[in-house]
Write a protein that holds these residues in place. Structure first.
Motif, PDB file in Angstrom:
ATOM      1  N   ALA A 275      39.689 -14.017  48.013  1.00 47.42           N
ATOM      2  CA  ALA A 275      40.603 -13.455  47.018  1.00 47.42           C
ATOM      3  C   ALA A 275      41.657 -12.530  47.629  1.00 47.42           C
ATOM      4  O   ALA A 275      42.817 -12.593  47.245  1.00 47.42           O
ATOM      5  CB  ALA A 275      39.813 -12.715  45.940  1.00 47.42           C
ATOM      6  N   ILE A 276      41.265 -11.691  48.573  1.00 45.94           N
ATOM      7  CA  ILE A 276      42.225 -10.759  49.162  1.00 45.94           C
ATOM      8  C   ILE A 276      43.323 -11.528  49.889  1.00 45.94           C
ATOM      9  O   ILE A 276      44.517 -11.255  49.701  1.00 45.94           O
ATOM     10  CB  ILE A 276      41.530  -9.756  50.115  1.00 45.94           C
ATOM     11  CG1 ILE A 276      40.582  -8.853  49.324  1.00 45.94           C
ATOM     12  CG2 ILE A 276      42.554  -8.922  50.864  1.00 45.94           C
ATOM     13  CD1 ILE A 276      39.714  -7.958  50.181  1.00 45.94           C
ATOM     14  N   VAL A 277      42.941 -12.494  50.706  1.00 45.32           N
ATOM     15  CA  VAL A 277      43.928 -13.299  51.432  1.00 45.32           C
ATOM     16  C   VAL A 277      44.837 -14.020  50.444  1.00 45.32           C
ATOM     17  O   VAL A 277      46.055 -14.053  50.639  1.00 45.32           O
ATOM     18  CB  VAL A 277      43.240 -14.306  52.386  1.00 45.32           C
ATOM     19  CG1 VAL A 277      44.217 -15.347  52.878  1.00 45.32           C
ATOM     20  CG2 VAL A 277      42.621 -13.587  53.560  1.00 45.32           C
ATOM     21  N   ASP A 278      44.251 -14.577  49.400  1.00 47.80           N
ATOM     22  CA  ASP A 278      45.057 -15.283  48.393  1.00 47.80           C
ATOM     23  C   ASP A 278      46.084 -14.351  47.762  1.00 47.80           C
ATOM     24  O   ASP A 278      47.247 -14.720  47.582  1.00 47.80           O
ATOM     25  CB  ASP A 278      44.164 -15.900  47.310  1.00 47.80           C
ATOM     26  CG  ASP A 278      43.287 -17.020  47.868  1.00 47.80           C
ATOM     27  OD1 ASP A 278      43.647 -17.601  48.913  1.00 47.80           O
ATOM     28  OD2 ASP A 278      42.248 -17.302  47.249  1.00 47.80           O
ATOM     29  N   ASN A 279      45.654 -13.144  47.423  1.00 42.72           N
ATOM     30  CA  ASN A 279      46.574 -12.165  46.827  1.00 42.72           C
ATOM     31  C   ASN A 279      47.693 -11.799  47.793  1.00 42.72           C
ATOM     32  O   ASN A 279      48.865 -11.714  47.396  1.00 42.72           O
ATOM     33  CB  ASN A 279      45.822 -10.902  46.401  1.00 42.72           C
ATOM     34  CG  ASN A 279      44.918 -11.126  45.206  1.00 42.72           C
ATOM     35  OD1 ASN A 279      45.073 -12.088  44.462  1.00 42.72           O
ATOM     36  ND2 ASN A 279      43.949 -10.241  45.034  1.00 42.72           N
ATOM     37  N   LEU A 280      47.338 -11.586  49.043  1.00 41.16           N
ATOM     38  CA  LEU A 280      48.350 -11.235  50.045  1.00 41.16           C
ATOM     39  C   LEU A 280      49.310 -12.399  50.293  1.00 41.16           C
ATOM     40  O   LEU A 280      50.524 -12.186  50.411  1.00 41.16           O
ATOM     41  CB  LEU A 280      47.672 -10.812  51.349  1.00 41.16           C
ATOM     42  CG  LEU A 280      46.839  -9.527  51.297  1.00 41.16           C
ATOM     43  CD1 LEU A 280      46.054  -9.337  52.593  1.00 41.16           C
ATOM     44  CD2 LEU A 280      47.705  -8.312  51.026  1.00 41.16           C
ATOM     45  N   GLU A 281      48.773 -13.609  50.351  1.00 43.94           N
ATOM     46  CA  GLU A 281      49.628 -14.791  50.542  1.00 43.94           C
ATOM     47  C   GLU A 281      50.574 -14.964  49.354  1.00 43.94           C
ATOM     48  O   GLU A 281      51.731 -15.359  49.521  1.00 43.94           O
ATOM     49  CB  GLU A 281      48.788 -16.056  50.744  1.00 43.94           C
ATOM     50  CG  GLU A 281      48.097 -16.136  52.095  1.00 43.94           C
ATOM     51  CD  GLU A 281      49.015 -16.513  53.255  1.00 43.94           C
ATOM     52  OE1 GLU A 281      50.249 -16.605  53.086  1.00 43.94           O
ATOM     53  OE2 GLU A 281      48.471 -16.707  54.361  1.00 43.94           O
ATOM     54  N   THR A 282      50.085 -14.650  48.153  1.00 44.37           N
ATOM     55  CA  THR A 282      50.931 -14.734  46.958  1.00 44.37           C
ATOM     56  C   THR A 282      52.079 -13.732  47.050  1.00 44.37           C
ATOM     57  O   THR A 282      53.223 -14.051  46.729  1.00 44.37           O
ATOM     58  CB  THR A 282      50.090 -14.480  45.685  1.00 44.37           C
ATOM     59  OG1 THR A 282      49.085 -15.492  45.610  1.00 44.37           O
ATOM     60  CG2 THR A 282      50.941 -14.523  44.428  1.00 44.37           C
TER      61      THR A 282
END
Length: 106
Positions: A2-9
């Motif tokens: 989730a953290i990586v996904d949020n940062l990538e977003t």
């Protein structure tokens, strides 16, 4: 993830910054993806060449990815930056990591 996904977003939205790239690099290292981490950390030090913490993490990512020579160069550059900034702790840590890498064969 989730953290990586949020940062990538955030990155996809155009919120690119040295801190965002540093954060992405750190998260990818946690996920055991040093190659991907190194890509983001290279961007972090490109955006802010005086970001000593990013240099330190870049050296680690490159070493973990098996790119010893590039890791040595990142640590050397990072030590210079940290010393210029007076960031003694970061310089000291990178010096230790650099010496360990240089002791490794091949």
């Amino acid at each position: 993830m989730a953290i990586v996904d949020n940062l990538e977003t955030m990155l996809a939205r155009g919120q690119d910054s040295a801190l965002l790239r540093y954060s992405l690099g750190g998260e990818y290292l946690k996920l055991d993806q040093p190659g991907k981490a190194a890509e983001h950390l290279r961007q972090a030090v490109t955006k802010d060449p005086k970001y000593s913490a990013a240099w330190k993490l870049l050296g680690k990512a490159l070493a973990d990815a098996g790119h010893k020579d590039e890791a040595i160069k990142a640590y050397e550059d990072g030590i210079k930056v940290a010393e210029e900034k007076g960031d003694k702790q970061a310089a000291k840590e990178m010096t230790v990591f650099l010496k360990r890498l240089q002791k490794l064969g091949g």
